[in-house]
Write a protein that holds these residues in place. Structure first.
Motif, PDB file in Angstrom:
ATOM      1  N   GLY A  47      22.464  39.430  54.820  1.00 22.75           N
ATOM      2  CA  GLY A  47      21.959  40.389  55.806  1.00 22.75           C
ATOM      3  C   GLY A  47      23.157  41.064  56.444  1.00 22.75           C
ATOM      4  N   LEU A  48      23.023  42.354  56.779  1.00 24.76           N
ATOM      5  CA  LEU A  48      24.216  43.088  57.194  1.00 24.76           C
ATOM      6  C   LEU A  48      24.207  43.563  58.644  1.00 24.76           C
ATOM      7  N   GLY A  49      23.074  43.470  59.320  1.00 26.32           N
ATOM      8  CA  GLY A  49      22.996  44.021  60.670  1.00 26.32           C
ATOM      9  C   GLY A  49      23.759  43.173  61.687  1.00 26.32           C
ATOM     10  N   GLY A  69      23.473  48.865  60.159  1.00 24.87           N
ATOM     11  CA  GLY A  69      24.019  48.897  58.797  1.00 24.87           C
ATOM     12  C   GLY A  69      23.052  49.296  57.710  1.00 24.87           C
ATOM     13  N   CYS A  70      22.189  50.292  57.977  1.00 29.06           N
ATOM     14  CA  CYS A  70      21.156  50.653  57.003  1.00 29.06           C
ATOM     15  C   CYS A  70      21.702  51.220  55.693  1.00 29.06           C
ATOM     16  N   ALA A  71      22.895  51.803  55.703  1.00 29.48           N
ATOM     17  CA  ALA A  71      23.498  52.292  54.448  1.00 29.48           C
ATOM     18  C   ALA A  71      24.505  51.263  53.912  1.00 29.48           C
ATOM     19  N   ARG A  72      24.406  50.047  54.389  1.00 27.38           N
ATOM     20  CA  ARG A  72      25.212  48.904  53.944  1.00 27.38           C
ATOM     21  C   ARG A  72      26.733  49.143  54.018  1.00 27.38           C
ATOM     22  N   PRO A  73      27.238  49.653  55.148  1.00 28.43           N
ATOM     23  CA  PRO A  73      28.692  49.854  55.264  1.00 28.43           C
ATOM     24  C   PRO A  73      29.462  48.528  55.288  1.00 28.43           C
ATOM     25  N   VAL A 102      10.411  55.616  50.120  1.00 28.66           N
ATOM     26  CA  VAL A 102      10.384  57.035  50.477  1.00 28.66           C
ATOM     27  C   VAL A 102       9.997  57.150  51.947  1.00 28.66           C
ATOM     28  N   GLN A 103      10.696  57.991  52.678  1.00 30.42           N
ATOM     29  CA  GLN A 103      10.315  58.225  54.079  1.00 30.42           C
ATOM     30  C   GLN A 103       9.911  59.676  54.305  1.00 30.42           C
ATOM     31  N   PHE A 104       8.936  59.832  55.195  1.00 27.25           N
ATOM     32  CA  PHE A 104       8.588  61.158  55.691  1.00 27.25           C
ATOM     33  C   PHE A 104       8.917  61.200  57.169  1.00 27.25           C
ATOM     34  N   LEU A 145      14.765  59.583  50.247  1.00 22.33           N
ATOM     35  CA  LEU A 145      14.872  58.385  49.408  1.00 22.33           C
ATOM     36  C   LEU A 145      15.715  57.371  50.162  1.00 22.33           C
ATOM     37  N   THR A 146      15.239  56.146  50.272  1.00 18.74           N
ATOM     38  CA  THR A 146      15.943  55.181  51.119  1.00 18.74           C
ATOM     39  C   THR A 146      16.842  54.257  50.307  1.00 18.74           C
ATOM     40  N   THR A 147      17.676  53.536  51.024  1.00 16.16           N
ATOM     41  CA  THR A 147      18.589  52.583  50.378  1.00 16.16           C
ATOM     42  C   THR A 147      17.846  51.358  49.837  1.00 16.16           C
ATOM     43  N   ARG A 148      16.530  51.290  50.064  1.00 16.41           N
ATOM     44  CA  ARG A 148      15.733  50.218  49.453  1.00 16.41           C
ATOM     45  C   ARG A 148      14.693  50.809  48.499  1.00 16.41           C
ATOM     46  N   ALA A 159      16.793  36.744  64.557  1.00 19.34           N
ATOM     47  CA  ALA A 159      15.582  36.203  63.930  1.00 19.34           C
ATOM     48  C   ALA A 159      15.590  36.293  62.407  1.00 19.34           C
ATOM     49  N   ARG A 160      16.719  36.610  61.807  1.00 23.16           N
ATOM     50  CA  ARG A 160      16.752  36.753  60.340  1.00 23.16           C
ATOM     51  C   ARG A 160      17.075  35.424  59.659  1.00 23.16           C
ATOM     52  N   LEU A 161      16.721  35.348  58.392  1.00 23.46           N
ATOM     53  CA  LEU A 161      16.958  34.123  57.612  1.00 23.46           C
ATOM     54  C   LEU A 161      18.436  33.733  57.598  1.00 23.46           C
ATOM     55  N   PRO A 190       9.167  35.847  61.372  1.00 20.88           N
ATOM     56  CA  PRO A 190       9.938  36.122  62.596  1.00 20.88           C
ATOM     57  C   PRO A 190      10.500  37.545  62.612  1.00 20.88           C
ATOM     58  N   ARG A 191      10.886  38.063  61.471  1.00 17.29           N
ATOM     59  CA  ARG A 191      11.395  39.442  61.327  1.00 17.29           C
ATOM     60  C   ARG A 191      11.145  39.885  59.892  1.00 17.29           C
ATOM     61  N   LYS A 192      11.833  40.967  59.491  1.00 17.94           N
ATOM     62  CA  LYS A 192      11.720  41.462  58.122  1.00 17.94           C
ATOM     63  C   LYS A 192      12.304  40.469  57.117  1.00 17.94           C
ATOM     64  N   PHE A 193      11.901  40.613  55.847  1.00 20.24           N
ATOM     65  CA  PHE A 193      12.431  39.741  54.794  1.00 20.24           C
ATOM     66  C   PHE A 193      12.654  40.609  53.559  1.00 20.24           C
ATOM     67  N   LYS A 194      13.887  40.544  53.010  1.00 22.80           N
ATOM     68  CA  LYS A 194      14.253  41.488  51.947  1.00 22.80           C
ATOM     69  C   LYS A 194      14.594  40.780  50.634  1.00 22.80           C
ATOM     70  N   ILE A 195      14.066  41.338  49.547  1.00 20.18           N
ATOM     71  CA  ILE A 195      14.300  40.770  48.211  1.00 20.18           C
ATOM     72  C   ILE A 195      14.832  41.876  47.304  1.00 20.18           C
ATOM     73  N   PRO A 255      18.483  63.196  64.205  1.00 20.21           N
ATOM     74  CA  PRO A 255      17.836  63.112  65.516  1.00 20.21           C
ATOM     75  C   PRO A 255      16.644  62.149  65.579  1.00 20.21           C
ATOM     76  N   THR A 256      16.340  61.421  64.474  1.00 20.20           N
ATOM     77  CA  THR A 256      15.090  60.659  64.506  1.00 20.20           C
ATOM     78  C   THR A 256      15.257  59.202  64.934  1.00 20.20           C
ATOM     79  N   CYS A 257      16.326  58.553  64.521  1.00 17.66           N
ATOM     80  CA  CYS A 257      16.420  57.106  64.713  1.00 17.66           C
ATOM     81  C   CYS A 257      16.666  56.744  66.183  1.00 17.66           C
TER      82      CYS A 257
HETATM   83 FE1  SRM Z   1      17.339  50.014  58.422  1.00 16.86          FE
HETATM   84  C1  SRM Z   1      16.156  49.709  61.551  1.00 16.86           C
HETATM   85  C2  SRM Z   1      16.434  53.219  58.386  1.00 16.86           C
HETATM   86  C3  SRM Z   1      17.788  50.018  55.107  1.00 16.86           C
HETATM   87  C4  SRM Z   1      19.198  47.146  58.666  1.00 16.86           C
HETATM   88  N1  SRM Z   1      16.384  51.188  59.765  1.00 16.86           N
HETATM   89  C5  SRM Z   1      15.956  50.841  61.011  1.00 16.86           C
HETATM   90  C6  SRM Z   1      15.121  51.978  61.636  1.00 16.86           C
HETATM   91  C7  SRM Z   1      13.690  51.725  61.304  1.00 16.86           C
HETATM   92  C8  SRM Z   1      15.355  52.224  63.139  1.00 16.86           C
HETATM   93  C9  SRM Z   1      14.468  51.536  64.124  1.00 16.86           C
HETATM   94  O1  SRM Z   1      14.339  50.296  64.087  1.00 16.86           O
HETATM   95  O2  SRM Z   1      13.926  52.224  64.975  1.00 16.86           O
HETATM   96  C10 SRM Z   1      15.714  53.186  60.833  1.00 16.86           C
HETATM   97  C11 SRM Z   1      14.806  54.384  60.687  1.00 16.86           C
HETATM   98  C12 SRM Z   1      15.580  55.633  61.033  1.00 16.86           C
HETATM   99  C13 SRM Z   1      14.920  56.888  60.642  1.00 16.86           C
HETATM  100  O3  SRM Z   1      14.839  57.799  61.498  1.00 16.86           O
HETATM  101  O4  SRM Z   1      14.534  57.029  59.495  1.00 16.86           O
HETATM  102  C14 SRM Z   1      16.183  52.504  59.573  1.00 16.86           C
HETATM  103  N2  SRM Z   1      17.027  51.316  57.014  1.00 16.86           N
HETATM  104  C15 SRM Z   1      16.740  52.624  57.199  1.00 16.86           C
HETATM  105  C16 SRM Z   1      16.825  53.390  55.896  1.00 16.86           C
HETATM  106  C17 SRM Z   1      15.834  54.545  55.793  1.00 16.86           C
HETATM  107  C18 SRM Z   1      18.264  53.889  55.732  1.00 16.86           C
HETATM  108  C19 SRM Z   1      18.559  54.822  54.592  1.00 16.86           C
HETATM  109  O5  SRM Z   1      19.513  55.562  54.754  1.00 16.86           O
HETATM  110  O6  SRM Z   1      17.899  54.809  53.562  1.00 16.86           O
HETATM  111  C20 SRM Z   1      16.601  52.237  54.908  1.00 16.86           C
HETATM  112  C21 SRM Z   1      15.149  52.000  54.639  1.00 16.86           C
HETATM  113  C22 SRM Z   1      14.942  50.849  53.722  1.00 16.86           C
HETATM  114  C23 SRM Z   1      13.546  50.685  53.216  1.00 16.86           C
HETATM  115  O7  SRM Z   1      13.102  51.526  52.438  1.00 16.86           O
HETATM  116  O8  SRM Z   1      12.921  49.670  53.537  1.00 16.86           O
HETATM  117  C24 SRM Z   1      17.168  51.073  55.705  1.00 16.86           C
HETATM  118  N3  SRM Z   1      18.259  48.745  57.135  1.00 16.86           N
HETATM  119  C25 SRM Z   1      18.433  48.997  55.803  1.00 16.86           C
HETATM  120  C26 SRM Z   1      19.394  48.093  55.252  1.00 16.86           C
HETATM  121  C27 SRM Z   1      19.925  48.092  53.832  1.00 16.86           C
HETATM  122  C28 SRM Z   1      19.088  47.271  52.896  1.00 16.86           C
HETATM  123  O9  SRM Z   1      18.075  46.689  53.274  1.00 16.86           O
HETATM  124  O10 SRM Z   1      19.477  47.183  51.733  1.00 16.86           O
HETATM  125  C29 SRM Z   1      19.812  47.269  56.295  1.00 16.86           C
HETATM  126  C30 SRM Z   1      20.912  46.167  56.228  1.00 16.86           C
HETATM  127  C31 SRM Z   1      20.447  44.935  55.557  1.00 16.86           C
HETATM  128  C32 SRM Z   1      19.813  43.998  56.527  1.00 16.86           C
HETATM  129  O11 SRM Z   1      18.607  44.080  56.740  1.00 16.86           O
HETATM  130  O12 SRM Z   1      20.537  43.182  57.100  1.00 16.86           O
HETATM  131  C33 SRM Z   1      19.076  47.681  57.466  1.00 16.86           C
HETATM  132  N4  SRM Z   1      17.593  48.592  59.889  1.00 16.86           N
HETATM  133  C34 SRM Z   1      18.429  47.511  59.825  1.00 16.86           C
HETATM  134  C35 SRM Z   1      18.405  46.822  61.084  1.00 16.86           C
HETATM  135  C36 SRM Z   1      19.184  45.539  61.424  1.00 16.86           C
HETATM  136  C37 SRM Z   1      18.350  44.368  61.042  1.00 16.86           C
HETATM  137  C38 SRM Z   1      18.950  43.029  61.358  1.00 16.86           C
HETATM  138  O13 SRM Z   1      18.162  42.092  61.440  1.00 16.86           O
HETATM  139  O14 SRM Z   1      20.148  42.871  61.467  1.00 16.86           O
HETATM  140  C39 SRM Z   1      17.537  47.548  61.923  1.00 16.86           C
HETATM  141  C40 SRM Z   1      17.170  47.234  63.376  1.00 16.86           C
HETATM  142  C41 SRM Z   1      15.888  46.504  63.484  1.00 16.86           C
HETATM  143  O15 SRM Z   1      15.272  46.090  62.504  1.00 16.86           O
HETATM  144  O16 SRM Z   1      15.497  46.296  64.631  1.00 16.86           O
HETATM  145  C42 SRM Z   1      17.063  48.656  61.153  1.00 16.86           C
END
Ligand code: SRM
Ligand code: SF4
Length: 572
Positions: free
Chosen positions: A266-268, A496-500, A128-130, A122-125, A315-317, A223-228, A452-454
Motif C-alpha cells: 500500500g502506498l498512501g 499516492g494515487c499515481a504510485r509515486p 474509468v472515471q466520469f 482511465l485510472t491507474t487501476r 485501517a489498511r491491511l 475496515p477500508r478498501k482492499f486492492k488485488i 479541481p475535483t479531488c
Molecule cells: Fe486514489 C483517494 C483517485 C488509485 C491511494 N483517489 C482517492 C480519491 C477518491 C479522493 C478522495 O478520497 O476524495 C481520488 C479521486 C480524485 C478525483 O477527482 O478523481 C482518487 N486513485 C485515484 C485515481 C483515479 C488516480 C488516477 O490517476 O488514476 C485511481 C483510481 C483507481 C481505481 O480505478 O480504483 C487511484 N489511489 C490509487 C492508488 C494506486 C493503485 O491503487 O494502484 C493508490 C495507492 C495505493 C494504495 O491504495 O495504497 C491510491 N486514493 C488513495 C488513498 C490513500 C489510501 C490509503 O489507505 O493510504 C486515498 C485516500 C482515501 O482513500 O481516503 C485515495
C-alpha cells in the motif's frame, strides 16, 4: 437516519481486534452498520431538490462508486459571493482487468458527452472515471452503463476494488492463465446487496435480488478498501507490490500452475500521521490456481476482523501485517482455511515492466495497438488532437477490445490484420500523436487528477504534468541523457494515487505551491523511492534532478536505469 437506528448501529459496530480487545469505531463504521446494506437515505436524498447530499450519504455513495465533490477552481469566489459550492460528482466504473468491448466503449463515450464533462478518465487501476456529473444525472448514468453490463457499484468504498491484470495476460497471451480471472474475482468479491440496482438502476425494489450480504463483508464491510492485482509472470506493469494482495503467475514443478501471492502492500501516507507509511507487499505463499478465490477470501476475512476500525488512516491491511507480523497473519489465514499454504516461489529474476505501447501481434493472429493517453484523460481538442473522437470511430468500425493499462493507457486489441491501416488512418485524421514522437519522460509519466475535483488535493497534478515533463526532458537534453527512459509520477498529495512511492522520480504535493521529491524507485516496482528533498517548487524539480541525471549519464553502468543508479550510488 433515525436517532434510534444510529444508537443501535453504535452498539453493533463495536468490533474486536486481533488481541480480542474492544475498539472504538469511526463514524463511517456507524454509517455502514445503520445503512441497511448500503441504502441509508440515498433514495430520498437523490430525489430531493438539493444539489448535494448529506454527510452520511456521501459515505454510502462511495460504495456505489460515486464521490461527492465540488469544483475547487470556483470554491473561493462562490463562497465569497454567498453562492455556495458548485457540487459535482465523480463516478468510477468498475472494469475488471480493464477490458471493454466496442459497444461498451461507445456507451462510455456517449455518457461522457451527455452527462459528464466530455472526458473519459482511465485510472491507474484500469477503471474509468466520469467527472462533473450533477446529482440529477447520477441515475441516468447508472442506467446507461447498466445497458452494456457495466456498473460503478464497488468502484470505491470499503470493499475489494477493481481487480487489475496485466493486459497481455488478460488478453490471453499465456495459455496457463485463466483470462477470466479478473471477472471471476470481481464476481466473487462483489457486494451482494441489491441496493445499487434498486436505487440507481431499476428505481424500485426487485424482490428476486439477494438481500443477504456476503459472509466476508457482513454488516459493516471491510475496515477500508482492499486492492488485488495480477502481474505477468515476467513483468510488473501492474505494480503488484503496491497491492493488498498481489498474484504473480508461477509454475511450481510439484504443484503445477498457480501464483506466488504477495500481501500487505500500500502506498498512501498522511502528513498529519507519522505512523502511516508506504509499504511493499511481501511474498506469503504459493497458491494453486483453483485455490486462489478461497485463499484471497480467507485473507479478506482476517483483514475484516483484525483491521483497524477506529482510525481510518491506519485501517489498511499493510498495518495489520506491519504491526502483527507476516507469520502471525499467515497462521491465521491457514487456520481459517484448514490447510497449510506452500512457501512462496522465488520471484522471477528478470522482472521488467512493459508499457504495452505500439503495435504487436497477438497469439490469435490479430493485432494490438497500445496508445499513450496523457494522465489517462481521453478527450477531444487536446493540443489539436481528438483522441476521443478517434476511439469512438474505431469502436464503430471494428469489434475490438479496449484494454486499459495500469499506466492510464489504452490497448486496442483484436484488430484484424487488414484493419491496421484503417486504425492508423483514423488516428492520423484525428491528429493523435504517434508513439514515435513521444518524449522518453512523457511516455512513462503518470499523474493523478488532483485539482479541481479531488477534495484531498494539496497541490496541482494532472494539469501541471505537461509542463513538468517538458522541463525534465529539456534538462535531460542539456545534461546529455536525452531520450533515456525515466519514470516520473506526480500526485497532488501523499495518498499516492499515481504510485509515486515506487517511481524513479516521485513528485508529491505538500502545500499549494510545493512538492516533496522522492527518488530511486524502480521501473520493476520492487523498491520504494526515498525522500530526497522537501518542499520543492514544481518549476524547480527539473533543475534539482538535472545534476543527478548528468552523473547518471557519466557514471551509470550500461543500461542502468536512473532509479537503480541513484540507489546504487547512494544519492537517494
Ligand atoms: Fe486514489 C483517494 C483517485 C488509485 C491511494 N483517489 C482517492 C480519491 C477518491 C479522493 C478522495 O478520497 O476524495 C481520488 C479521486 C480524485 C478525483 O477527482 O478523481 C482518487 N486513485 C485515484 C485515481 C483515479 C488516480 C488516477 O490517476 O488514476 C485511481 C483510481 C483507481 C481505481 O480505478 O480504483 C487511484 N489511489 C490509487 C492508488 C494506486 C493503485 O491503487 O494502484 C493508490 C495507492 C495505493 C494504495 O491504495 O495504497 C491510491 N486514493 C488513495 C488513498 C490513500 C489510501 C490509503 O489507505 O493510504 C486515498 C485516500 C482515501 O482513500 O481516503 C485515495
Ligand atoms: Fe487526490 Fe491525492 Fe489521489 Fe491525487 S493523490 S487524486 S490529490 S487523493
Amino acid at each position: 437516519m433515525t436517532i434510534l437506528i444510529r444508537i443501535v448501529a453504535i452498539m453493533v459496530s463495536t468490533v474486536r481486534d486481533g488481541t480480542d480487545g474492544a475498539t472504538t469505531v469511526s463514524s463511517v463504521e456507524v454509517v455502514k452498520a445503520a445503512s441497511n446494506h448500503l441504502r441509508g437515505d440515498l433514495a430520498q436524498e437523490l430525489a430531493s431538490e438539493s444539489a448535494n447530499v448529506g454527510e452520511d450519504s456521501e459515505q454510502l455513495l462511495k460504495f456505489h462508486g460515486i464521490y461527492a465533490q465540488d469544483n475547487r477552481d470556483v470554491r473561493r469566489e462562490r463562497t465569497q459571493s454567498g453562492q455556495g459550492l458548485e457540487y459535482v460528482f465523480m463516478i468510477r466504473v468498475v472494469v475488471p482487468g480493464g477490458q471493454l468491448t466496442s459497444r461498451q466503449w461507445l456507451a462510455l463515450d456517449e455518457v461522457a458527452t451527455t452527462v459528464a464533462d466530455g472526458s473519459i478518465r482511465l485510472t491507474t487501476r484500469q477503471a474509468v472515471q466520469f467527472h462533473g456529473v450533477t446529482k440529477g444525472n447520477l441515475r441516468t448514468l447508472a442506467r446507461r452503463i447498466d445497458e452494456v453490463y457495466l456498473s460503478s457499484f464497488g468502484g470505491c468504498g470499503d470493499v475489494v476494488r477493481n481487480v487489475v491484470v496485466c493486459p497481455a495476460l488478460g488478453l490471453g497471451d499465456d495459455v496457463d492463465f485463466d483470462r477470466g480471472l479478473a471477472s471471476a474475482l470481481r464476481e466473487a468479491f462483489r457486494s451482494s446487496s441489491s441496493a445499487h440496482w434498486e436505487i440507481f438502476v431499476a428505481g424500485d425494489k426487485v424482490a428476486s435480488r439477494e438481500e443477504v450480504e456476503r459472509p466476508f463483508y457482513g454488516e459493516t464491510y471491510l475496515p477500508r478498501k482492499f486492492k488485488i492485482a495480477v502481474a505477468h509472470p515476467h513483468e510488473n506493469c501492474v505494480d503488484v507490490f503496491a497491492q493488498d494482495v498481489g498474484l504473480i503467475p508461477a509454475n511450481d514443478p510439484r504443484r503445477g500452475p498457480g501464483f506466488t501471492l504477495v500481501v500487505g502492500g500500500g502506498l498512501g501516507r498522511s502528513y498529519a500521521q507519522p505512523d502511516t507509511f508506504a509499504q511493499l507487499a511481501q511474498p506469503m505463499c504459493f497458491v494453486e490456481r483453483d485455490r486462489v478465490r478461497d485463499v484471497v477470501a480467507a485473507i479478506v476475512e482476517v483483514y475484516r476482523d483484525w483491521g483497524e476500525r477506529g482510525n481510518r488512516r491506519r485501517a489498511r491491511l499493510k498495518y495489520v501485517i506491519a504491526d502483527g507480523g507476516l507469520a502471525r497473519f499467515r497462521d491465521e489465514v491457514q487456520r481459517r482455511l484448514g490447510y497449510t499454504l506452500g512457501p512462496p516461489l522465488e520471484l522471477p529474476s528478470e522482472f521488467t515492466a512493459d508499457d504495452h505501447l505500439g503495435w504487436s501481434p497477438s497469439p490469435s493472429g490479430r493485432w494490438r495497438l497500445g496508445l499513450h493517453v496523457g494522465a489517462g484523460r481521453v478527450r477531444d481538442d487536446v493540443v489539436g488532437a481528438h483522441l476521443r473522437r478517434a476511439l469512438a470511430q474505431i469502436a464503430r468500425l471494428f469489434d475490438v477490445t479496449f484494454a486499459i493499462t495500469a499506466q492510464q493507457n489504452l490497448v486496442i486489441a483484436d484488430v484484424p490484420h487488414e484493419g491496421r491501416t484503417v486504425v492508423e488512418a483514423v488516428l492520423a485524421d484525428c491528429a493523435v500523436r504517434p508513439l514515435e514522437v513521444l518524449g522518453a519522460v512523457e511516455r512513462h509519466a503518470l499523474a493523478c487528477p488532483a485539482l479541481p475535483t479531488c477534495s484531498q488535493a494539496l497541490a496541482e497534478s494532472e494539469r501541471r504534468l505537461p509542463d513538468l515533463v517538458d522541463a525534465v526532458e529539456g534538462e535531460m537534453g542539456r545534461r546529455g541523457v536525452a531520450g533515456r527512459p525515466v519514470q516520473l509520477r506526480l500526485t497532488g498529495c501523499p495518498n499516492g494515487c499515481a504510485r509515486p512511492a515506487v517511481a524513479e522520480i516521485g513528485v508529491v504535493g505538500r502545500t499549494k505551491s510545493t512538492y516533496d521529491l522522492y527518488l530511486g524507485g524502480s521501473p520493476r516496482g520492487d523498491r520504494l523511492a526515498r525522500l530526497y528533498l522537501e518542499k520543492v517548487k514544481l518549476d524547480d524539480v527539473a533543475s534539482v534532478v538535472g545534476p543527478l541525471m548528468e552523473r547518471w549519464g557519466r557514471e551509470g553502468a550500461a543500461g542502468e536505469t536512473f532509479g537503480d543508479f541513484v540507489t546504487r550510488s547512494g544519492v537517494a
